[in-house]
Motif scaffolding. Structure first.
Motif, mmCIF file in Angstrom:
data_model
loop_
_atom_site.group_PDB
_atom_site.id
_atom_site.type_symbol
_atom_site.label_atom_id
_atom_site.label_comp_id
_atom_site.label_asym_id
_atom_site.label_seq_id
_atom_site.Cartn_x
_atom_site.Cartn_y
_atom_site.Cartn_z
ATOM 1 N N VAL A 170 0.826 -1.216 0.000
ATOM 2 C CA VAL A 170 0.000 0.000 0.000
ATOM 3 C C VAL A 170 0.862 1.269 0.000
ATOM 4 O O VAL A 170 2.012 1.250 0.447
ATOM 5 N N THR A 171 0.292 2.360 -0.503
ATOM 6 C CA THR A 171 1.047 3.618 -0.614
ATOM 7 C C THR A 171 0.179 4.836 -0.298
ATOM 8 O O THR A 171 0.284 5.872 -0.946
ATOM 9 N N GLY A 172 -0.694 4.691 0.701
ATOM 10 C CA GLY A 172 -1.549 5.825 1.058
ATOM 11 C C GLY A 172 -0.805 6.851 1.897
ATOM 12 O O GLY A 172 0.410 6.773 2.074
ATOM 13 N N GLY A 173 -1.568 7.804 2.430
ATOM 14 C CA GLY A 173 -0.992 8.806 3.324
ATOM 15 C C GLY A 173 -0.430 10.003 2.595
ATOM 16 O O GLY A 173 -0.467 10.064 1.385
#
Lengths: 155, 82
Positions: free
Chosen positions: B79-82
């Motif tokens: 994941v690569t959110g934020g």
């Protein structure tokens, strides 16, 4: 506590008041610190300028993972309240992506809670960023520094 | 038994399959389902590499997890959110 995924923009002031009101509900007079963090879209990456990003998510799982993370953070740092809002969809440069707020009796717990929540969000919540530039789009790769940031909480 | 497969981000783009229903044997594991999908074509083989994350019924899971009828299994990249 609150955890929300949304397309539309958010108001930091409104979220701050919501967090403060929630913290005051059961702890009025004993909320000594509120730390908030807001993530924005940068206009560049390592290769140069970008025009914006697109965020994909896994609706049912993302909501559940965010709620679980907020609860875990709250318990771990004895918070008076915690909240997170994450946007999805297409976002232009300088737009707000994510907001995190932590309320605690003392400042260190509020700082640590906000830091932990962001570090773990980047590891465990199903959200994926794509950078947009001149009609092309490239998936963002996970950073080793983000892995390190999450690992430090496990030591 | 029947399970639902879902894919997201690069995994969805490479497989060109956001969702599908799959018949699998009783006591199939996430790993055995991955092997079955990888046999389909090069795209599935490429998409389900060692870095792919797996979830069952909206919770991250290990690849040796035993599945039940009606489970929803998802495959996606880190994941690569934020």
């Amino acid at each position: 506590m609150f955890a929300e995924i949304q397309v539309h923009d958010f108001s930091q002031e409104t979220l701050f008041e919501r967090l403060r009101k929630d913290a005051d509900t059961n702890h009025k007079g004993n909320v000594g610190a509120i730390v908030t963090f807001t993530g924005l879209v940068r206009d560049n990456n390592q290769s140069g300028r970008i025009e914006g990003i697109e965020l994909e998510h896994y609706p049912e799982m993302t909501q559940a993972a965010l709620e679980k993370l907020v609860q875990e953070t709250s318990l771990r740092f004895s918070l008076r309240s915690a909240g997170v809002v994450h946007r999805v969809g297409r976002l232009l440069n300088d737009e707000q992506i994510v907001w995190v707020g932590c309320a605690a009796a003392h400042r260190q717990a509020a700082f640590d809670g906000a830091s932990f929540l962001m570090d773990m969000l980047k590891q465990s919540v199903p959200l994926w960023k794509k950078e947009l530039n001149q009609g092309e789009s490239i998936w963002v790769k996970p950073k080793a520094s983000d892995d390190d940031a999450a690992l430090k909480w496990l030591k | 038994m029947k399970i639902t497969i879902k894919t997201f981000a690069q995994t969805r783009e490479i497989t060109k399959t956001p969702s599908l229903e799959l018949d699998v044997e009783e006591k199939a594991t996430v790993a055995s389902v991955m092997a079955k999908l990888q046999e389909r074509d090069e795209n599935w083989s490429l998409a389900l590499d060692t870095s792919v994350l797996t979830a069952c019924n909206h919770q991250l899971c290990e690849k040796d997890m035993v599945l039940c009828d009606g489970d929803e299994v998802a495959f996606f990249p880190p994941v690569t959110g934020g």
